[in-house]
Enzyme design. Structure first.
Site, mmCIF file in Angstrom:
data_model
loop_
_atom_site.group_PDB
_atom_site.id
_atom_site.type_symbol
_atom_site.label_atom_id
_atom_site.label_comp_id
_atom_site.label_asym_id
_atom_site.label_seq_id
_atom_site.Cartn_x
_atom_site.Cartn_y
_atom_site.Cartn_z
ATOM 1 C CE LYS A 34 -3.975 1.800 2.097
ATOM 2 N NZ LYS A 34 -3.614 3.259 2.304
ATOM 3 C CE LYS B 198 -4.332 2.316 6.213
ATOM 4 N NZ LYS B 198 -4.990 3.393 6.997
ATOM 5 C CB CYS C 224 18.772 24.967 36.724
ATOM 6 S SG CYS C 224 20.397 26.076 37.194
ATOM 7 C CG ASP D 214 1.923 7.115 3.027
ATOM 8 O OD1 ASP D 214 0.693 7.362 2.744
ATOM 9 O OD2 ASP D 214 2.388 7.253 4.238
ATOM 10 C CB CYS E 4 25.560 26.078 37.676
ATOM 11 S SG CYS E 4 23.687 25.952 37.896
ATOM 12 C CB CYS F 74 21.869 22.730 38.204
ATOM 13 S SG CYS F 74 22.336 22.895 36.578
HETATM 14 S S1 IVH Z 1 -6.542 -0.443 -4.445
HETATM 15 C C1 IVH Z 1 -11.336 0.628 -3.931
HETATM 16 N N1 IVH Z 1 -4.050 -0.914 -4.314
HETATM 17 O O1 IVH Z 1 -4.907 3.337 -0.663
HETATM 18 C C2 IVH Z 1 -9.960 1.106 -3.639
HETATM 19 N N2 IVH Z 1 -5.000 1.117 -3.057
HETATM 20 O O2 IVH Z 1 -7.984 3.332 0.878
HETATM 21 C C3 IVH Z 1 -8.957 0.366 -4.356
HETATM 22 N N3 IVH Z 1 -3.361 2.559 -2.327
HETATM 23 O O3 IVH Z 1 -6.288 5.860 -1.832
HETATM 24 C C4 IVH Z 1 -7.705 0.774 -3.855
HETATM 25 N N4 IVH Z 1 -1.567 1.343 -2.756
HETATM 26 O O4 IVH Z 1 -4.662 5.318 -3.504
HETATM 27 C C5 IVH Z 1 -4.900 -0.180 -3.956
HETATM 28 N N5 IVH Z 1 -1.842 -1.204 -4.230
HETATM 29 C C6 IVH Z 1 -2.793 -0.502 -3.937
HETATM 30 C C7 IVH Z 1 -2.654 0.854 -3.164
HETATM 31 C C8 IVH Z 1 -3.893 1.549 -2.909
HETATM 32 C C9 IVH Z 1 -1.920 2.425 -2.177
HETATM 33 C C10 IVH Z 1 -3.956 3.645 -1.762
HETATM 34 C C11 IVH Z 1 -5.169 4.062 -2.804
HETATM 35 C C12 IVH Z 1 -6.391 4.620 -1.933
HETATM 36 C C13 IVH Z 1 -6.059 4.058 -0.715
HETATM 37 C C14 IVH Z 1 -7.171 3.016 -0.220
#
Ligand code: IVH
Length: 666
Positions: free
Chosen positions: A113, A308, A420, A115, A405, A402
């Site tokens: 995922k 997450k 101090c 970022d 000092c 301290c």
């Molecule tokens: S699939 C229906 N794959 O994560 C949504 N999302 O809450 C399908 N994101 O804003 C999303 N990497 O931009 C998918 N490999 C990935 C991802 C990804 C980052 C982000 C996406 C979205 C959020 C999902």
């Protein structure tokens, strides 16, 4: 003419192929120098024959004309978000629901995922025609010209297909560090993390800025494809990859939830080594027919979830507790740890804040402790592993004197901190000097903590005025001070004399006066002479200056040694006047938000609520907590709840985040 066309076509194709190998496949075919030379050749030909320039020319990547505003884009299929899983149980629950709904066992495609920020890209017959942000999921903004500058986004596909794909635009960690370093040097505000930097870059109206930001993208899903049957998500990724899109190659097709869990766990530690930030793992049911059968809830697909990452925690040994004396005399205990790697950096110290915290957590010297980085940035001791105690651990008690000092430490009523209170305490003086030269204060290059300590220990400086009396010969006698560094240092000190008043004011370290208040004071009084004679009432009358600060400022300037110091600084040539622009009065015409009563609700993607409030107030708006008849405008982020319903009932104007950001750009 025919020859020019032939040559432009040839160069365009060749350069696009080189760029594809470089940016998408990460397998350069030619040297950067050769690429640059060919690009120059192409640009020259295009300038001579503008009508022959192709739409997919690599010269398009440098960024076209700035836009007035971003136009809105209605998404054909909504851009939804994902449900979350925080642990193994959540993942197994997700798997159970999926299998129950389907009546058979699903296989999963697992992906990192990334970022960054979600974008959608549309191609017509292979040509890139539109790129947009997610916005509120239904309506986004047309950021095509910014997206064109991302070299891994193909301007033309390898097949003339009409397709919509979605992906995550992001800034690699290295580019982020470089960008912030440069911004710091220029005194510009820093980006908090790569995601904000990427979002900020793509929100610029001038595409030339995005072009310079080294952004990248991974495509993670296919919207609509015409005329093609693809059975599974992993094959869809393979297909878009063949079309010329960049996909992330860490994805894995997992047979069952156990494999999914192993995949997730394996990235807990590996993520630190990635050249980009990820904030979790996305798990998708692989079969597209299964996906279709599962469908969506109002907010997210039932066929996917996001695992997450927890904040990374590691165990190490707390060897010692060191005390440091701050500029204002506060004694802060710091844990000295066996070096350990957490979320990408080595940690050897963590602030313990105060004595109470040490007691609450029952910390002893020699304890095994768990460390994490709060917000993935600041190291923190989470807890003590009491079960690992051997009996050799030692109690820690705060000293009564301290450490610098030896004067007695006091606990001021109502404060947890020990302090101090000796104004001549050397540790406090050194901290004050370090503060004076720091970036937001006098910003003297080459004068860091180490050099300040060295100068102080060698009795060359005792107060800030002494910095302006340093002599070349004396400095040359010091260890590690060559001719060149001495000259640079003296030059930097000399340059700082010209700073505008607010930098000096902040540098003096008046209690409660931060850099923002310093600016307000400098703008208001314009010279230090006028500020020095201002009484408490005059000070308090200024917006943003409260009673406590007014009192602190007045008390400070009443001290005879302060008057003396300021006279001395003036004699040494230090500027004591404000040099910046006069503050612009916010007027009715400057913003739509002026004079409006505004409520913020829900979560915004691009800024915190605090920042949103500051932005509104800077434009003359007033932010309140609850919706009533007096509310003029509701700004609703994601997951807005009852406030939104109430505002709609009362017929109050409602903006989404995108609309709000658009107003701020004005
Ligand atoms: S699939 C229906 N794959 O994560 C949504 N999302 O809450 C399908 N994101 O804003 C999303 N990497 O931009 C998918 N490999 C990935 C991802 C990804 C980052 C982000 C996406 C979205 C959020 C999902």
């Amino acid at each position: 003419m025919a020859e020019a066309k032939h040559e432009i076509d040839r160069l365009t194709d060749m350069l696009n192929d080189y760029a594809y190998h470089y940016y998408v496949l990460d397998q350069p075919k030619v040297s950067d120098a050769e690429y640059d030379m060919l690009l120059k050749e192409l640009i020259a030909l295009e300038e001579a024959n503008p009508e022959l320039k192709r739409e997919d020319s690599p010269s398009e990547r440098v960024g076209g004309q700035p836009l007035e505003h971003f136009s809105k884009v209605q998404h054909d299929t909504p851009m939804l978000s994902l449900s979350n899983a925080f642990n193994e149980d959540d993942l197994r629950d997700f798997d159970r629901r999926v299998n129950q709904n389907l009546g058979h066992e699903a296989t999963y495609s697992c992906e990192l995922k990334i970022d960054g920020l979600a974008v959608t890209l549309k191609y017509e017959e292979g040509r890139f025609v539109l790129g947009a942000t997610r916005g509120d999921g239904t309506t986004g903004e047309d950021i095509t010209s910014n997206l064109k500058t991302i070299p891994s986004i193909p301007l033309r596909l390898k097949e003339p297909v009409t397709i919509e794909v979605r992906g995550e635009a992001f800034m690699p960690k290295r580019s982020f560090t470089r960008l912030n370093d440069a911004r710091e040097k220029n005194g510009e505000a820093l980006f908090a993390n790569p995601r904000n930097a990427a979002a900020g870059s793509l929100r610029q109206l001038d595409p030339k800025i995005a072009a310079k930001r080294n952004l990248d993208i991974y495509i993670y899903s296919v919207g609509s494809i015409l005329d093609r049957q693809i059975p599974s998500h992993h094959e869809a990724l393979e297909y878009v990859n063949k079309l010329g899109f960049k996909t992330n190659d860490q994805h894995k097709h997992c047979k069952n939830i156990d494999e999914v869990i192993d995949y997730c766990n394996s990235w807990l530690s590996k993520r630190a080594d990635l050249p980009y930030d990820i904030d979790g793992i996305v798990i998708k049911v692989d079969s597209l027919a299964d996906q279709q059968e599962l469908g969506f809830t109002a907010k997210s697909p039932r066929w996917a979830t996001a695992f997450k990452f927890p904040a990374e925690e590691v165990v190490t040994t707390l060897r010692d507790i060191e005390l440091s004396i701050g500029r204002t005399g506060v004694v802060t205990p710091t844990a000295i740890l066996d070096p350990v790697s957490v979320a990408g950096t080595t940690v050897q110290r963590a602030s313990l804040h105060n004595e109470d915290l040490i007691r609450e957590k029952d910390i002893k010297l020699g304890d095994k402790v768990t460390i994490k980085k709060a917000g993935d940035i600041i190291p923190e001791v989470v807890n003590v592993l009491v079960e690992h105690r051997t009996g050799a651990e030692r109690d820690f008690s705060m000293p009564t004197e301290c450490p610098s000092c030896v004067s007695e430490l006091v606990r001021i009523e109502g404060e947890v901190a020990l302090r101090c209170v000796n104004p001549k305490c050397p540790a406090q003086i050194v901290e004050g000097l370090i503060h004076f030269v720091s970036r937001n204060a006098m910003n003297i290059d080459g004068l860091g903590e180490r050099v300040i300590k060295q100068l102080f220990e060698n009795e060359l400086i005792e107060d800030v005025a002494d910095l302006y009396k340093l002599e070349r010969e004396e400095l040359l006698k010091l260890e590690r001070m060559g001719e060149k560094s001495v000259d640079n240092l003296l030059k930097a000190i000399d340059t700082s004399k010209d700073n505008s008043l607010e930098k000096l004011l902040f540098g003096l370290g008046i209690r409660y006066v931060g850099s923002k208040a310093a600016k307000t004071l400098a703008q208001h009084f314009e010279t230090i002479d006028k500020l020095q004679v201002a009484n408490r009432e005059e000070l308090e009358a200024i917006d943003e200056i409260g009673e406590k600060m007014a009192d602190s400022i007045a008390t400070y300037f009443e001290m005879p040694e302060v008057t003396e110091l300021i006279e001395e600084l003036k004699d040494l040539g230090v500027n004591t006047s404000y040099k910046g622009p006069k503050p612009v009065a916010v007027t009715e015409s400057s913003s739509y938000l002026f004079g409006k009563t505004i409520v913020l609700t829900g979560t915004m993607e691009e800024m915190s609520r605090g920042d949103a409030k500051t932005e509104i107030e800077a434009r003359g708006g007033n932010v309140t907590g609850s919706v009533s008849k007096k509310t003029d405008l509701l700004i609703a982020g994601e997951k807005a709840g009852s406030k939104l319903t109430k505002a709609q009932d009362l017929n109050i104007e409602v903006w989404d985040e995108a609309r709000f950001l658009q107003e701020l750009e004005k």
